[in-house]
Design a protein around this motif. Structure first.
Motif, mmCIF file in Angstrom:
data_model
loop_
_atom_site.group_PDB
_atom_site.id
_atom_site.type_symbol
_atom_site.label_atom_id
_atom_site.label_comp_id
_atom_site.label_asym_id
_atom_site.label_seq_id
_atom_site.Cartn_x
_atom_site.Cartn_y
_atom_site.Cartn_z
ATOM 1 N N ARG A 111 8.827 -13.444 14.186
ATOM 2 C CA ARG A 111 7.816 -14.175 14.957
ATOM 3 C C ARG A 111 6.412 -13.866 14.438
ATOM 4 N NH1 ARG A 111 10.859 -12.081 19.442
ATOM 5 N NH2 ARG A 111 12.293 -13.654 20.268
ATOM 6 N N LEU A 112 6.174 -12.592 14.138
ATOM 7 C CA LEU A 112 4.856 -12.208 13.644
ATOM 8 C C LEU A 112 4.522 -12.945 12.347
ATOM 9 C CD1 LEU A 112 2.304 -10.461 13.645
ATOM 10 C CD2 LEU A 112 3.607 -8.716 12.425
ATOM 11 N N PHE A 113 5.452 -12.938 11.390
ATOM 12 C CA PHE A 113 5.175 -13.580 10.105
ATOM 13 C C PHE A 113 5.108 -15.097 10.247
ATOM 14 C CE2 PHE A 113 6.283 -9.421 8.471
ATOM 15 C CZ PHE A 113 5.380 -9.284 7.430
ATOM 16 N N ALA A 114 5.885 -15.643 11.175
ATOM 17 C CA ALA A 114 5.761 -17.079 11.441
ATOM 18 C C ALA A 114 4.377 -17.387 12.006
ATOM 19 C CB ALA A 114 6.847 -17.534 12.408
ATOM 20 N N GLY A 115 3.906 -16.518 12.903
ATOM 21 C CA GLY A 115 2.558 -16.711 13.453
ATOM 22 C C GLY A 115 1.483 -16.602 12.391
ATOM 23 N N LEU A 116 1.643 -15.655 11.458
ATOM 24 C CA LEU A 116 0.663 -15.506 10.385
ATOM 25 C C LEU A 116 0.704 -16.682 9.420
ATOM 26 C CD1 LEU A 116 0.998 -11.682 9.634
ATOM 27 C CD2 LEU A 116 -0.936 -12.849 10.710
ATOM 28 N N ARG A 117 1.908 -17.227 9.163
ATOM 29 C CA ARG A 117 1.990 -18.421 8.315
ATOM 30 C C ARG A 117 1.307 -19.606 8.983
ATOM 31 N NH1 ARG A 117 7.146 -16.234 7.048
ATOM 32 N NH2 ARG A 117 8.136 -17.415 8.742
ATOM 33 N N LEU A 118 1.507 -19.746 10.284
ATOM 34 C CA LEU A 118 0.831 -20.826 10.999
ATOM 35 C C LEU A 118 -0.684 -20.622 11.002
ATOM 36 C CD1 LEU A 118 3.250 -21.289 14.024
ATOM 37 C CD2 LEU A 118 2.741 -22.986 12.260
ATOM 38 N N LEU A 177 -12.866 -15.444 8.045
ATOM 39 C CA LEU A 177 -11.534 -15.646 8.613
ATOM 40 C C LEU A 177 -10.471 -15.700 7.519
ATOM 41 C CD1 LEU A 177 -9.857 -16.140 11.155
ATOM 42 C CD2 LEU A 177 -10.346 -18.590 10.910
ATOM 43 N N ALA A 178 -10.795 -16.324 6.399
ATOM 44 C CA ALA A 178 -9.846 -16.380 5.278
ATOM 45 C C ALA A 178 -9.514 -14.976 4.781
ATOM 46 C CB ALA A 178 -10.427 -17.218 4.144
ATOM 47 N N ILE A 179 -10.523 -14.124 4.666
ATOM 48 C CA ILE A 179 -10.293 -12.734 4.241
ATOM 49 C C ILE A 179 -9.446 -12.003 5.277
ATOM 50 C CG2 ILE A 179 -11.421 -10.533 3.774
ATOM 51 C CD1 ILE A 179 -13.808 -12.157 2.685
ATOM 52 N N ALA A 180 -9.734 -12.209 6.573
ATOM 53 C CA ALA A 180 -8.999 -11.521 7.635
ATOM 54 C C ALA A 180 -7.532 -11.945 7.661
ATOM 55 C CB ALA A 180 -9.654 -11.804 8.986
ATOM 56 N N VAL A 181 -7.263 -13.227 7.476
ATOM 57 C CA VAL A 181 -5.876 -13.711 7.472
ATOM 58 C C VAL A 181 -5.112 -13.105 6.296
ATOM 59 C CG1 VAL A 181 -4.422 -15.744 7.131
ATOM 60 C CG2 VAL A 181 -6.336 -15.832 8.731
ATOM 61 N N SER A 182 -5.739 -13.102 5.120
ATOM 62 C CA SER A 182 -5.084 -12.545 3.943
ATOM 63 C C SER A 182 -4.771 -11.055 4.123
ATOM 64 C CB SER A 182 -5.973 -12.746 2.710
ATOM 65 O OG SER A 182 -5.411 -12.152 1.570
ATOM 66 N N ARG A 183 -5.722 -10.307 4.643
ATOM 67 C CA ARG A 183 -5.511 -8.872 4.843
ATOM 68 C C ARG A 183 -4.459 -8.609 5.910
ATOM 69 N NH1 ARG A 183 -11.727 -6.428 4.673
ATOM 70 N NH2 ARG A 183 -11.986 -6.577 2.398
ATOM 71 N N SER A 184 -4.437 -9.414 6.949
ATOM 72 C CA SER A 184 -3.445 -9.220 8.007
ATOM 73 C C SER A 184 -2.040 -9.456 7.486
ATOM 74 C CB SER A 184 -3.734 -10.155 9.186
ATOM 75 O OG SER A 184 -4.926 -9.786 9.840
ATOM 76 N N ARG A 185 -1.869 -10.464 6.647
ATOM 77 C CA ARG A 185 -0.540 -10.725 6.086
ATOM 78 C C ARG A 185 -0.102 -9.586 5.162
ATOM 79 N NH1 ARG A 185 -0.109 -16.845 3.998
ATOM 80 N NH2 ARG A 185 2.090 -16.236 3.963
ATOM 81 N N GLU A 186 -1.013 -9.078 4.348
ATOM 82 C CA GLU A 186 -0.676 -7.960 3.467
ATOM 83 C C GLU A 186 -0.348 -6.710 4.281
ATOM 84 O OE1 GLU A 186 -3.993 -7.476 0.914
ATOM 85 O OE2 GLU A 186 -3.654 -9.328 -0.222
ATOM 86 N N GLN A 187 -1.141 -6.455 5.320
ATOM 87 C CA GLN A 187 -0.916 -5.275 6.132
ATOM 88 C C GLN A 187 0.409 -5.372 6.889
ATOM 89 O OE1 GLN A 187 -3.559 -4.616 9.494
ATOM 90 N NE2 GLN A 187 -3.603 -2.429 9.052
ATOM 91 N N ALA A 188 0.722 -6.548 7.440
ATOM 92 C CA ALA A 188 1.976 -6.719 8.166
ATOM 93 C C ALA A 188 3.175 -6.473 7.257
ATOM 94 C CB ALA A 188 2.037 -8.112 8.778
ATOM 95 N N ALA A 189 3.101 -6.973 6.024
ATOM 96 C CA ALA A 189 4.203 -6.760 5.074
ATOM 97 C C ALA A 189 4.359 -5.270 4.761
ATOM 98 C CB ALA A 189 3.941 -7.549 3.796
ATOM 99 N N ALA A 190 3.243 -4.572 4.588
ATOM 100 C CA ALA A 190 3.298 -3.139 4.290
ATOM 101 C C ALA A 190 3.854 -2.342 5.472
ATOM 102 C CB ALA A 190 1.905 -2.630 3.918
ATOM 103 N N VAL A 191 3.444 -2.696 6.687
ATOM 104 C CA VAL A 191 3.933 -1.986 7.862
ATOM 105 C C VAL A 191 5.427 -2.200 8.050
ATOM 106 C CG1 VAL A 191 3.757 -1.810 10.373
ATOM 107 C CG2 VAL A 191 1.688 -2.045 8.999
#
Length: 231
Positions: A158-165, A212-226
């Motif tokens: 769900r988290l990654f689906a939310g980040l993709r959206l 916002l573009a930078i924040a979205v990119s960093r959040s996706r990278e951080q979620a994958a690492a976590v």
């Protein structure tokens, strides 16, 4: 003894290398906790061997560096996710305000009789509505994920689906801002720079979209690492 402690902290920092600031903060905090725990454990120890055994017990109670790193990283991910959605809401509000200021202070597009301008206006509005819809959908999925990702792998999906959206919403918002820019700049030129509010709003809008573009990119990278640390 110092070598074992340093190796533990190095492993902890390595697990969090995807976020250097978080890694430094966590290593410092864990080092302080370990020092306090070790001081209590070695109080009254009579030999270096006892001290080394005490350190081994303290580290065993703390747990593997990857597990500790995952717990700290998950807390940071939750905090950053909240910041991301607040920034997204602010960006959407400013984008809407910029559209309204253009309509209020500059010549209406419909009155200009320009086919390209009319198409840009339709793109501006349509992309903005799409960005809102996608963003709200992504936010809902991410909010649901935050309640279940610890025990349930479905929460991570769900988290990654939310980040993709959220990334799709960002793309739609960028289209809206590009159309808004194409509509606003010619009319500002025609107004000979006499209307400052639309120009200021457009500038803030573009800056927020980039942030916002930078924040979205960093959040996706951080979620994958976590997820790599915890799953």
């Amino acid at each position: 003894m110092a070598d074992a402690l340093e190796a533990y902290l190095d492993a902890l920092g390595e697990a969090l290398r995807f976020d250097p600031q978080l890694a430094e903060r966590v290593v410092d905090e864990v080092a302080d906790h370990l020092d306090c725990a070790l001081a209590a454990e070695t109080r009254g120890a009579g030999s270096a061997g006892d001290a080394e055994a005490a350190l081994a017990r303290v580290i065993a109670r703390f747990g593997a560096p990857q597990r500790i790193a995952g717990q700290f990283a998950l807390l940071a991910l939750e905090t950053n996710a909240d910041r991301l959605w607040r920034l997204a809401a602010l960006t959407a509000a400013v984008a809407f305000a910029a559209m309204r200021l253009r309509e209020l202070h500059l010549d209406p597009v419909e009155a200009a009789g320009d086919g390209l301008a009319t198409a840009a206006l339709a793109l501006d509005r349509g992309a903005f509505i799409a960005a809102l819809a996608l963003g709200l959908w992504g936010w809902r999925l991410a909010r649901d994920a935050s309640r279940s990702w610890r025990p349930d792998p479905r929460g991570w999906r769900r988290l990654f689906a939310g980040l993709r959206l959220s990334a799709l919403a960002l793309g739609a918002l960028m289209l809206s801002v590009a159309a808004d820019t194409a509509l606003t700049l010619p009319r500002l030129i025609e107004a000979a720079g006499g209307v400052l509010w639309p120009a200021a709003a457009l500038t803030v809008e573009i800056a927020l979209v980039l942030a916002l573009a930078i924040a979205v990119s960093r959040s996706r990278e951080q979620a994958a690492a976590v997820r790599r640390l915890l799953v």
